[in-house]
Design an enzyme around this catalytic site. Structure first.
Site, PDB file in Angstrom:
ATOM      1  CG  HIS A   8      -1.820  -1.225   1.218  1.00  0.00           C
ATOM      2  ND1 HIS A   8      -1.560  -2.327   1.990  1.00  0.00           N
ATOM      3  CD2 HIS A   8      -2.900  -1.510   0.486  1.00  0.00           C
ATOM      4  CE1 HIS A   8      -2.475  -3.235   1.744  1.00  0.00           C
ATOM      5  NE2 HIS A   8      -3.305  -2.777   0.832  1.00  0.00           N
ATOM      6  CD  GLN A 135      -8.071  -5.938  -6.321  1.00  0.00           C
ATOM      7  OE1 GLN A 135      -8.650  -6.427  -5.379  1.00  0.00           O
ATOM      8  NE2 GLN A 135      -7.015  -5.173  -6.174  1.00  0.00           N
ATOM      9  CB  SER A 167       1.515 -10.748   0.522  1.00  0.00           C
ATOM     10  OG  SER A 167       0.369 -11.315   1.102  1.00  0.00           O
TER      11      SER A 167
END
Ligand code: DC
Length: 494
Positions: A8, A135, A167
């Site tokens: 992120h 995704q 991850s």
């Protein structure tokens, strides 16, 4: 989710570099997920996230509660396992493969949440990592098919030093499992080398990956697939591109990774206004990386010179169209010349002539003629069809090579660009205008290039902007070369 934010952080940093306002939205899909999915295992500390976002220069965090997000009625219904929410129907070809075999409803629900978040936050761009490729492909399809007013920016997979894809699942690995997990990316890179050596068959590529992975004792392959990167439909022979996707079990942890197999060498696009140092930097980058160099500005200049020679007026577009469709432009690299290229048009060498003040004054207008652009873009795409090229211009990342592996937008202030141009004129002992006139000319050219109707000078959404006022050529070159290695994963030892 989880305490591992590396992925992120890389998305936030990229959007921070490219956007005026950055909003981070956080919503954990706990109501719509499968009861035994690993979402339940994740927890995140909002306070910690807020602090991190503040440090990264995020303007706002949107983290609604379930009640706020779904409304009270829907939340109660969802808690009682009644899914009454409106859903869009995704193509089954995309929702029956890869991860959908583990969680069949996952992407359907993700689409609902994505559309809700999009409508609430209303961003111009949304950043997704290539890590969750299914995704990304589904969201791209959704945006294209339903004309959703947003740009999807694809970001490279954030990786640990070992190459392991970042991850939150990595936290669940023991030391020994973590050491074994490194093999996933290394094996993908080896298969990519096999692909680059000419292998295109899905059986051979998939089997090569399987046998690499058997070297890790505890690792168990869940699935390996070679799919079309846009449609996710499995492919038998890679023609233009393929996506190799892998999911494995290490103990009770599931890890996924993927790699793009492009049937060409990489392309680097370097765009920006006149005088930002593009030519010299692009040449240096090409030389350092051992790639071909293409100066598209020289092509527009050659046409401007030819139009001037033929005495055609700028307003006579049919005559310009005819001329450009018949002209043969030829470029070769030339280390000795100031511009780094030698240029011929219709058999005549124009290397020097295209840099004259008369051609410079005309070229923006010529470059704005639609038929000139169409013709030259076609030629540029032919030059780059096999990749292995660094291309400089104004519309390379947005129009000529929109899928370039690395896009750079080089800028500098008008004052700095005028100063550099004056220095160039002096070095070449050419007659020059005053600094003031040069500034005016640069401003005028910026205006024409960035306001023309087709392919205006524009930073691509996924380009990295480099402001060069306080950087020298070597520093800019080094920066671009290191970005190239990061993007293309070539810095990882395999
Ligand atoms: O980079 P340069 O100054 O040599 O470019 C000459 C002109 O050509 C410039 O005014 C903009 C135009 N150009 C363009 O419109 N598209 C390109 N890809 C390259 C150059």
């Amino acid at each position: 989710m989880g305490a591992s934010y590396a992925e992120h952080i890389s998305l936030i940093q990229l959007s921070r570099r490219e956007s005026e306002i950055v909003v981070v939205s956080i919503f954990v899909n706990s109501l719509l997920c499968e009861p035994n999915s690993d979402l339940g295992q994740h927890s995140y500390q909002l306070d910690e996230v807020y602090k991190l976002c503040q440090k990264l220069g995020v303007n706002a965090v949107f983290s609604p509660t379930k009640g706020e997000f779904y409304g009270q009625e829907q939340t109660v219904a969802l808690e009682q396992s009644q899914n009454l929410i409106t859903q869009v129907l995704l193509p089954t070809t995309m929702t029956s493969v890869l991860w959908s075999q583990q969680q069949p409803e996952y992407f359907q629900n993700l689409a609902t949440i994505f559309i809700k978040l999009l409508n609430i936050v209303q961003p111009a761009k949304v950043y997704f990592s290539q890590k969750d490729y299914q995704q990304l492909a589904i969201i791209r399809r959704l945006v294209a098919d339903l004309n959703l007013p947003v740009k999807i920016v694809t970001c490279p997979i954030a990786r640990e030093e070992s190459g392991l894809a970042c991850s939150s699942s990595n936290e669940h690995l023991t030391e020994s499992q973590k050491a074994q997990a490194q093999i996933i990316y290394k094996s993908l890179c080896r298969v990519k080398q096999t692909f680059q050596a000419g292998e295109r068959d899905h059986h051979v590529l998939i089997d090569a990956l399987k046998s690499e992975l058997t070297l890790a004792r505890e690792l168990e392959v869940k699935y390996i697939e070679l799919v079309n990167p846009t449609t996710l439909i499995p492919i038998v022979q890679v023609k233009t591109s393929g996506l190799l996707v892998v999911a494995v079990n290490l103990g009770s942890t599931i890890l996924t990774d993927n790699i793009l197999l492009l049937n060409r060498k990489p392309i680097v696009a370097i765009d920006g206004p006149a005088g930002a140092g593009k030519s010299t930097v692009t040449r240096q980058v090409a030389k350092t990386l051992g790639l071909m160099y293409l100066d598209t500005g020289a092509m527009y200049r050659a046409v401007a010179w030819r139009v001037q020679q033929a005495g055609i007026k700028l307003t006579d577009q049919p005559a310009i169209a005819e001329l450009v469709s018949q002209s043969q432009i030829y470029l070769t690299e030339d280390e000795k010349s100031q511009s780094g290229v030698r240029v011929w048009i219709d058999g005549e060498e124009v290397t020097k002539a295209i840099r004259s003040p008369e051609v410079t004054a005309k070229v923006s207008a010529i470059a704005a003629v639609p038929v000139v652009r169409q013709e030259l873009v076609k030629q540029q795409q032919l030059w780059g069809a096999k990749g292995g090229i660094v291309v400089e211009g104004r519309d390379i990342g947005t129009n000529v090579f929109p899928d370039a592996e690395l896009k750079i937008f080089l800028t500098a202030s008008v004052a700095e660009r005028a100063r550099r141009r004056l220095q160039d004129f002096k070095a070449q002992k050419l007659p020059s205008m005053s600094l003031e006139q040069l500034e005016q000319e640069i401003q005028q050219r910026d205006f024409t290039d960035s306001t023309r109707a087709i392919s205006p000078l524009q930073k691509a959404a996924d380009a990295i902007e480099i402001e060069t006022d306080s950087l020298n050529i070597a520093e800019v070159t080094e920066l671009i070369v290191s970005l190239y290695h990061q993007r293309l994963y070539t810095s990882v030892e395999v």
